[in-house]
Design a protein around this motif. Structure first.
Motif, PDB file in Angstrom:
ATOM      1  N   LYS A 105     -32.715  18.149 -56.078  1.00 39.43           N
ATOM      2  CA  LYS A 105     -33.256  17.521 -54.861  1.00 39.43           C
ATOM      3  C   LYS A 105     -32.776  16.060 -54.739  1.00 39.43           C
ATOM      4  O   LYS A 105     -33.577  15.117 -54.774  1.00 39.43           O
ATOM      5  N   PRO A 106     -31.466  15.878 -54.582  1.00 40.04           N
ATOM      6  CA  PRO A 106     -30.933  14.517 -54.527  1.00 40.04           C
ATOM      7  C   PRO A 106     -31.368  13.773 -53.265  1.00 40.04           C
ATOM      8  O   PRO A 106     -31.676  14.383 -52.250  1.00 40.04           O
ATOM      9  N   ASP A 107     -31.353  12.453 -53.376  1.00 39.22           N
ATOM     10  CA  ASP A 107     -31.607  11.612 -52.204  1.00 39.22           C
ATOM     11  C   ASP A 107     -30.399  11.662 -51.272  1.00 39.22           C
ATOM     12  O   ASP A 107     -30.541  11.650 -50.053  1.00 39.22           O
ATOM     13  N   ILE A 127     -30.898  18.777 -46.685  1.00 39.84           N
ATOM     14  CA  ILE A 127     -31.673  18.149 -45.607  1.00 39.84           C
ATOM     15  C   ILE A 127     -33.128  18.621 -45.634  1.00 39.84           C
ATOM     16  O   ILE A 127     -34.049  17.820 -45.507  1.00 39.84           O
ATOM     17  N   ASN A 128     -33.336  19.934 -45.842  1.00 38.26           N
ATOM     18  CA  ASN A 128     -34.701  20.473 -45.892  1.00 38.26           C
ATOM     19  C   ASN A 128     -35.509  19.936 -47.069  1.00 38.26           C
ATOM     20  O   ASN A 128     -36.734  19.922 -47.014  1.00 38.26           O
ATOM     21  N   SER A 129     -34.820  19.498 -48.124  1.00 40.71           N
ATOM     22  CA  SER A 129     -35.553  18.946 -49.275  1.00 40.71           C
ATOM     23  C   SER A 129     -35.657  17.423 -49.198  1.00 40.71           C
ATOM     24  O   SER A 129     -36.038  16.774 -50.167  1.00 40.71           O
ATOM     25  N   GLY A 130     -35.318  16.855 -48.032  1.00 41.18           N
ATOM     26  CA  GLY A 130     -35.520  15.422 -47.810  1.00 41.18           C
ATOM     27  C   GLY A 130     -34.323  14.544 -48.101  1.00 41.18           C
ATOM     28  O   GLY A 130     -34.415  13.319 -48.018  1.00 41.18           O
ATOM     29  N   GLY A 131     -33.189  15.142 -48.439  1.00 38.28           N
ATOM     30  CA  GLY A 131     -31.982  14.365 -48.733  1.00 38.28           C
ATOM     31  C   GLY A 131     -31.107  14.193 -47.508  1.00 38.28           C
ATOM     32  O   GLY A 131     -31.386  14.746 -46.449  1.00 38.28           O
ATOM     33  N   ARG A 132     -30.061  13.423 -47.667  1.00 40.00           N
ATOM     34  CA  ARG A 132     -29.083  13.269 -46.593  1.00 40.00           C
ATOM     35  C   ARG A 132     -27.682  13.542 -47.147  1.00 40.00           C
ATOM     36  O   ARG A 132     -27.468  13.487 -48.355  1.00 40.00           O
ATOM     37  N   ILE A 133     -26.754  13.793 -46.254  1.00 38.54           N
ATOM     38  CA  ILE A 133     -25.370  14.096 -46.606  1.00 38.54           C
ATOM     39  C   ILE A 133     -24.496  12.916 -46.188  1.00 38.54           C
ATOM     40  O   ILE A 133     -24.653  12.381 -45.092  1.00 38.54           O
ATOM     41  N   GLU A 134     -23.570  12.530 -47.059  1.00 41.94           N
ATOM     42  CA  GLU A 134     -22.562  11.524 -46.741  1.00 41.94           C
ATOM     43  C   GLU A 134     -21.190  12.143 -46.985  1.00 41.94           C
ATOM     44  O   GLU A 134     -20.954  12.739 -48.037  1.00 41.94           O
ATOM     45  N   PHE A 135     -20.307  11.996 -46.003  1.00 41.54           N
ATOM     46  CA  PHE A 135     -18.947  12.519 -46.130  1.00 41.54           C
ATOM     47  C   PHE A 135     -18.000  11.371 -46.461  1.00 41.54           C
ATOM     48  O   PHE A 135     -18.053  10.312 -45.830  1.00 41.54           O
TER      49      PHE A 135
END
Length: 154
Positions: A105-107, A127-135
């Motif tokens: 469950k990464p940030d 996203i559903n576990s509260g994290g965000r994605i960075e490309f």
């Protein structure tokens, strides 16, 4: 440092209790090159701790074919662990790191800019576990495939 999946829950609990921002990425990292190093440094810049989910040899063969990996999983893990940007490495056998990322469950989860939210298999779970994605953009002309092709040409 190489961490076993069985040790991950305790590690993550400890890091989160210290309010550490956890960043993850994943990949084969077969023949390490400057593109990898720059990518991992940028990934680390999004948080305090960078955990690399590393495809096992079994997983790499499923993705890249029987001729890969060039370097075995233990060697790849050791080389990654030696980089100052990488805090932990954990191996996984599946094609996708989804199950491992659900455990962590990464940030922030980072991936190469050849992906989008729509094409990244693990995006929904992050996203559903509260994290965000960075490309992160690739370094032009730097890839394991190009290194292998150059070696074959010699």
């Amino acid at each position: 440092m190489l961490v076993k999946q069985s040790e991950l829950n305790l590690l993550i609990s400890n890091l989160k209790s210290k309010n550490k921002k956890i960043v993850t990425t994943n990949g084969c990292f077969d023949i390490l090159h400057v593109g990898h190093v720059r990518y991992l440094e940028q990934a680390k810049s999004f948080g305090d701790i960078l955990i690399v989910a590393l495809n096992s040899d079994k997983s790499v063969k499923k993705i890249k074919g029987e001729s890969r990996p060039i370097n075995n999983e233990n060697d790849r893990a050791e080389v990654l662990s030696a980089l100052r940007s990488v805090d932990y490495v954990v191996l996984f056998d599946e094609v996708s790191p989804i199950n491992l990322l659900l455990q962590i469950k990464p940030d922030v989860h980072t991936k190469g800019a050849d992906y989008t939210i729509e094409t990244l298999p693990e995006a929904k779970e992050i996203i559903n576990s509260g994290g965000r994605i960075e490309f992160i953009p690739f370094v032009e002309g730097k890839s394991t495939t190009s290194v292998i092709e150059k070696m074959r040409a010699l």
